[in-house]
Design a protein around this motif. Structure first.
Motif, PDB file in Angstrom:
ATOM      1  N   PHE A  39       0.808  -1.217   0.000  1.00  0.00           N
ATOM      2  CA  PHE A  39       0.000   0.000   0.000  1.00  0.00           C
ATOM      3  C   PHE A  39       0.845   1.273   0.000  1.00  0.00           C
ATOM      4  CE2 PHE A  39      -3.738   2.534   1.681  1.00  0.00           C
ATOM      5  CZ  PHE A  39      -4.508   2.327   0.548  1.00  0.00           C
ATOM      6  N   GLY A  99      -1.569   5.235   1.086  1.00  0.00           N
ATOM      7  CA  GLY A  99      -0.717   4.482   1.998  1.00  0.00           C
ATOM      8  C   GLY A  99       0.397   5.336   2.557  1.00  0.00           C
ATOM      9  N   ARG A 150       0.422   2.025   5.620  1.00  0.00           N
ATOM     10  CA  ARG A 150      -0.056   0.860   4.862  1.00  0.00           C
ATOM     11  C   ARG A 150      -0.850  -0.102   5.736  1.00  0.00           C
ATOM     12  NH1 ARG A 150       5.068  -3.183   3.659  1.00  0.00           N
ATOM     13  NH2 ARG A 150       5.996  -3.152   5.742  1.00  0.00           N
TER      14      ARG A 150
END
Length: 515
Positions: free
Chosen positions: A81, A87, A92
């Protein structure tokens, strides 16, 4: 992401009791949601929603299998991510914790009676998918927050305490409301289930704000390279290549010997213990001849097991996973045997004697169950260390996704098997009493299946070698190689430990390093 934000997302921060609690409170949802649905949902559906036991368990089973795919998706998405601006802005792992907060509120609708079968299926599927989204990222945090053995043990210990509290608090609240409002009224179930769900949403928000994770740089991401790649036009061949790489990543987790053994222990012990959770209320009602409030009262005594969690944490650090696994499974089998004997001796006791014996037997089981739950998720943060020495990457969520994917598939089939078997022996949740055959069937599922799982787990645990000493050797070797050390200079002891834990020849480890 600014330098100020990156500075807060670092593995180098020290784990304290306060930060451990901020992390661990997430398992009020992670463990509590399973307690809530596992204890009461099938009973609610079969009593107030017009479903029979096979239909209720089929919803739970099929939705659980469907949700297993989400474990794979979220495992890869969470690990990667940082490739996306969301992210890099929110984290993330923590992004998904924050996203789960509002979504979990929607699942409270499955506690409304008389909805169509397909609606219950859709709502439970959403419930289990959101839970998977949370667990994949949440279970990765200890590895992200610190590399210190004691720090990770503290995170996992406090997490297990919070999880245990949720398994006590939820039945206690449920039992009180059922007794107060009436267990023959749907509103009694709805009131506490929806109230607990609101608490889940609040907890998820708190966890997203009180935890931290590795920065993109610490996780091995080159942000400038990622941004340059994102400016390139879409390529179907590149997309297919990425899908193939994802599949290869998940398959590759099973080349790690320690992970294979962990999965065997986890699947056999924890999935089988879920059977106990799904059938205990039925056991109390139809085998012991008591009511739901009595079952909830017994479940509330699980709070006693929480006082043992610090002891388990100390034992884990002192005697290691393999020994604590053996202690846990041995106590669990003895405790289940105690419940079986209590059921058999009930006709020889008056009601007062039986209640005291039942409470004692349940307390013994709760203590043993707490110890069984403890080591798997305490040792799990060290599994990615083993893989990092092989792959040269931190792939925590890939391992989390693999774990939950297979666990959900197995749990789904187990749930369907429970419903099918109980239907086969003639179980009817609306009946006032149960025949001897139905009682035997419930006992065989709740105790027999669980004992089988614990025995097989015990056998595998005898070969588990990952502990504080060997993990320290792994981390020292990883740091040596990261700092430019040569693979040719590895000591014989380190090589032996690496090959024992990974199941991979040392020469094939750390591919980006030069021998």
């Amino acid at each position: 992401m600014s330098q100020a934000i990156r500075a807060t997302l670092t593995r180098k921060r020290k784990v304290t009791i306060g930060s451990a609690l901020g992390y661990a409170i997430g398992d009020f949802y992670g463990g509590g949601s399973t307690t809530l649905t596992g204890t009461y949902l099938a009973l609610f559906w079969t009593t107030f929603a017009g479903l029979d036991i096979a239909q209720a368990q089929s919803i739970i089973g099929v939705a659980t299998i469907v949700s297993a795919v989400s474990s794979i998706i979220f495992g890869s998405l969470s690990d990667n991510f940082y490739r996306y601006k969301l992210g890099r802005k929110f984290g993330r792992r923590r992004f998904f914790l924050l996203l789960a907060s509002p979504l979990v509120l929607i699942t409270s609708l499955m506690w409304i009676p008389s909805l169509p079968f397909v609606v219950y299926f859709a709502l439970y599927t959403l419930f289990i998918v959101v839970l998977q989204m949370f667990l994949v990222s949440y279970s990765s945090l200890p590895t992200e927050m610190t590399s210190d053995y004691n720090g990770r043990t503290l995170l996992s210990t406090v997490r297990m305490i919070v999880s245990g509290v949720s398994t006590v608090a939820i039945p206690a609240v449920g039992g009180w409301m059922l007794s107060t409002i009436g267990e023959d009224k749907a509103i009694s179930y709805q009131s506490f289930a929806i109230g607990i769900t609101v608490l889940f949403a609040i907890v998820l928000f708190i966890v997203s704000r009180t935890t931290w994770e590795m920065t993109p740089e610490e996780a091995g991401y080159d942000v400038n390279k990622i941004e340059a790649e994102q400016k390139q036009p879409f390529s179907f061949s590149r997309w297919c290549k990425n899908v193939g790489k994802l599949a290869a990543d998940y398959i590759s987790t099973f080349r790690i010997s320690s992970f294979r053994k962990f999965m065997g222990i986890y699947l056999l012990s924890h999935c089988m213990m879920d059977i106990f959770g799904q059938t205990f209320v039925f056991f109390a009602i139809f085998c012991w001849g008591k009511n739901t409030a009595f079952a909830s009262m017994l479940l509330s005594f699980a709070v006693i097991a929480e006082f043992f969690k610090p002891v388990w944490g100390l034992l884990f650090a002192k005697i290691g996973p393999r020994n604590i696994f053996q202690l846990a499974f041995g106590l669990g089998i003895l405790a289940l045997g105690g419940l079986f004997v209590t059921w058999k001796l009930q006709p020889t006791m008056d009601d007062g004697q039986f209640v005291m014996v039942a409470i004692a037997a349940c307390i013994f089981w709760f203590i043993a169950r707490g110890l069984i739950w403890f080591p798997c998720w305490t040792v799990f943060p060290f599994i990615p260390d083993v893989d990092e020495l092989v792959s040269g990457k931190n792939r925590t969520s890939i391992f989390t996704g693999s774990t939950y994917f297979i666990a959900r598939i197995l749990k789904g089939f187990v749930s369907m098997a429970i419903g099918a078997y109980l239907a086969y022996v003639g179980f009817d949740s609306k009946a006032a009493t149960a025949s001897a055959g139905v009682q035997n069937g419930i006992v065989f599922v709740m105790i027999g299946w669980t004992v089988i799982g614990l025995v097989l787990s015990w056998i595998i645990a005898l070969t588990f070698k990952l502990d504080k000493r060997t993990d320290g050797i792994l981390n020292d070797e990883i740091n040596r190689l990261k700092n430019g050390g040569s693979k040719a200079d590895v000591t014989s002891e380190t090589k032996k430990v690496v090959e024992s834990l990974t199941g991979v020849p040392y020469e094939k480890c750390w591919p980006q390093a030069q021998a």
